[in-house]
Design an enzyme around this catalytic site. Structure first.
Site, PDB file in Angstrom:
ATOM      1  N   HIS A  16       0.838  -1.200   0.000  1.00  0.00           N
ATOM      2  CA  HIS A  16       0.000   0.000   0.000  1.00  0.00           C
ATOM      3  C   HIS A  16       0.870   1.245   0.000  1.00  0.00           C
ATOM      4  O   HIS A  16       0.607   2.206  -0.706  1.00  0.00           O
ATOM      5  CB  HIS A  16      -0.907  -0.024   1.243  1.00  0.00           C
ATOM      6  CG  HIS A  16      -1.898   1.106   1.270  1.00  0.00           C
ATOM      7  ND1 HIS A  16      -1.529   2.410   1.525  1.00  0.00           N
ATOM      8  CD2 HIS A  16      -3.232   1.120   1.066  1.00  0.00           C
ATOM      9  CE1 HIS A  16      -2.619   3.182   1.475  1.00  0.00           C
ATOM     10  NE2 HIS A  16      -3.660   2.426   1.194  1.00  0.00           N
TER      11      HIS A  16
ATOM     12  N   LEU B 175      -3.991  -7.312   3.383  1.00  0.00           N
ATOM     13  CA  LEU B 175      -4.681  -8.363   4.106  1.00  0.00           C
ATOM     14  C   LEU B 175      -5.964  -8.783   3.382  1.00  0.00           C
ATOM     15  O   LEU B 175      -6.223  -9.965   3.184  1.00  0.00           O
ATOM     16  CB  LEU B 175      -5.002  -7.878   5.523  1.00  0.00           C
ATOM     17  CG  LEU B 175      -5.432  -8.946   6.502  1.00  0.00           C
ATOM     18  CD1 LEU B 175      -4.351  -9.996   6.665  1.00  0.00           C
ATOM     19  CD2 LEU B 175      -5.759  -8.313   7.838  1.00  0.00           C
ATOM     20  N   ALA B 176      -6.757  -7.795   2.997  1.00  0.00           N
ATOM     21  CA  ALA B 176      -8.088  -8.096   2.455  1.00  0.00           C
ATOM     22  C   ALA B 176      -8.356  -7.277   1.208  1.00  0.00           C
ATOM     23  O   ALA B 176      -7.666  -6.299   0.926  1.00  0.00           O
ATOM     24  CB  ALA B 176      -9.147  -7.809   3.507  1.00  0.00           C
ATOM     25  N   SER B 177      -9.366  -7.673   0.479  1.00  0.00           N
ATOM     26  CA  SER B 177      -9.742  -6.965  -0.734  1.00  0.00           C
ATOM     27  C   SER B 177     -10.320  -5.595  -0.397  1.00  0.00           C
ATOM     28  O   SER B 177     -10.481  -5.234   0.760  1.00  0.00           O
ATOM     29  CB  SER B 177     -10.748  -7.784  -1.526  1.00  0.00           C
ATOM     30  OG  SER B 177     -10.917  -7.222  -2.805  1.00  0.00           O
ATOM     31  N   GLY B 178     -10.618  -4.841  -1.433  1.00  0.00           N
ATOM     32  CA  GLY B 178     -11.134  -3.490  -1.293  1.00  0.00           C
ATOM     33  C   GLY B 178     -10.891  -2.773  -2.606  1.00  0.00           C
ATOM     34  O   GLY B 178     -10.402  -3.382  -3.563  1.00  0.00           O
ATOM     35  N   VAL B 179     -11.193  -1.488  -2.640  1.00  0.00           N
ATOM     36  CA  VAL B 179     -11.146  -0.762  -3.909  1.00  0.00           C
ATOM     37  C   VAL B 179      -9.716  -0.657  -4.460  1.00  0.00           C
ATOM     38  O   VAL B 179      -9.505  -0.632  -5.668  1.00  0.00           O
ATOM     39  CB  VAL B 179     -11.823   0.632  -3.772  1.00  0.00           C
ATOM     40  CG1 VAL B 179     -10.951   1.570  -2.957  1.00  0.00           C
ATOM     41  CG2 VAL B 179     -12.139   1.225  -5.134  1.00  0.00           C
ATOM     42  N   HIS B 180      -8.714  -0.630  -3.581  1.00  0.00           N
ATOM     43  CA  HIS B 180      -7.326  -0.617  -4.068  1.00  0.00           C
ATOM     44  C   HIS B 180      -7.027  -1.896  -4.859  1.00  0.00           C
ATOM     45  O   HIS B 180      -6.329  -1.870  -5.867  1.00  0.00           O
ATOM     46  CB  HIS B 180      -6.337  -0.543  -2.904  1.00  0.00           C
ATOM     47  CG  HIS B 180      -6.394   0.748  -2.153  1.00  0.00           C
ATOM     48  ND1 HIS B 180      -6.623   1.962  -2.753  1.00  0.00           N
ATOM     49  CD2 HIS B 180      -6.254   1.007  -0.828  1.00  0.00           C
ATOM     50  CE1 HIS B 180      -6.615   2.910  -1.834  1.00  0.00           C
ATOM     51  NE2 HIS B 180      -6.403   2.355  -0.662  1.00  0.00           N
TER      52      HIS B 180
END
Lengths: 134, 134
Positions: free
Chosen positions: B14, B75-80
């Site tokens: 990130h 760690l987890a999915s999302g818009v990035h």
């Protein structure tokens, strides 16, 4: 751990308005519980999801745990790890240890490091790369 | 992978104004490279740190890789994960695959899942709990 002790693990997630962070943290907690039947595992979230960290801590009531290890399921350190979560857990700012009242007796809380760098994470990233090639 | 192919792995972090995210992602990339000497491993960051994802991609130039697997160390999915990084990588929004020009020839990029839930992460969180008890 002494043989007479019973360990509780509190997996702490950041929380998100999207469902993914919660799903991952809950699933990790479930996997730990499946692998270690002698351990009581709970998940709690710093923000935006429930149970909150406080609710998750209280949910150890009645489970018979004699010690709780709170582990932030975060990739890396930061202000949430060093300040926000220790505050929510009521830990001593220096020692990062604390005590909580459950069933009328006090039990101790210790605080684990976030995931950080580890061979297990390196293996997982490599596996994710190989899966993508399939 | 075909025996004649050479794999590149791009570990995407990130990025953060604090040093921890970069340190973790770089260290994971180094660990993968140590474990898999036949693989070229690079790290790149979505924001706030260098090398950027674009710079890291270009740094595969001259390494002889014939395919790149880009893996978000999140760690987890999302818009990035679903939008921002695929855009930076120039991937097809549907297939999440793309091509990049290196050394005058085009090679393909595939896109891996973020860490997500996995036995390896469950083991790591359990280890972090046990370390905290010591």
């Amino acid at each position: 751990m002494d043989e007479n002790e019973k360990l509780g693990i509190l997996a702490i997630g950041h929380g998100s308005k999207l469902p993914y962070n919660k799903e991952v943290v809950i699933d990790i907690a479930n996997r730990i519980a499946e692998r270690h039947e002698d351990v009581v595992v709970k998940a709690g979230f710093m923000e935006k999801n429930e149970p909150t960290v406080e609710e998750a801590l209280q949910s150890f009531e009645g489970t018979g745990v004699s010690k709780i290890a709170a582990v932030p399921v975060f990739l890396a350190s930061g202000v949430h790890i060093t300040q926000d979560i220790p505050e929510i857990l009521g830990l001593d700012p220096e020692t990062k240890k604390g005590r909580i009242k459950l069933n009328g007796s006090e039990i101790s809380i210790v605080y684990g490091n976030p995931l950080g760098s580890d061979e297990l994470l390196a293996e997982l990233v490599y596996n994710r790369a190989c899966e993508a090639l399939d």
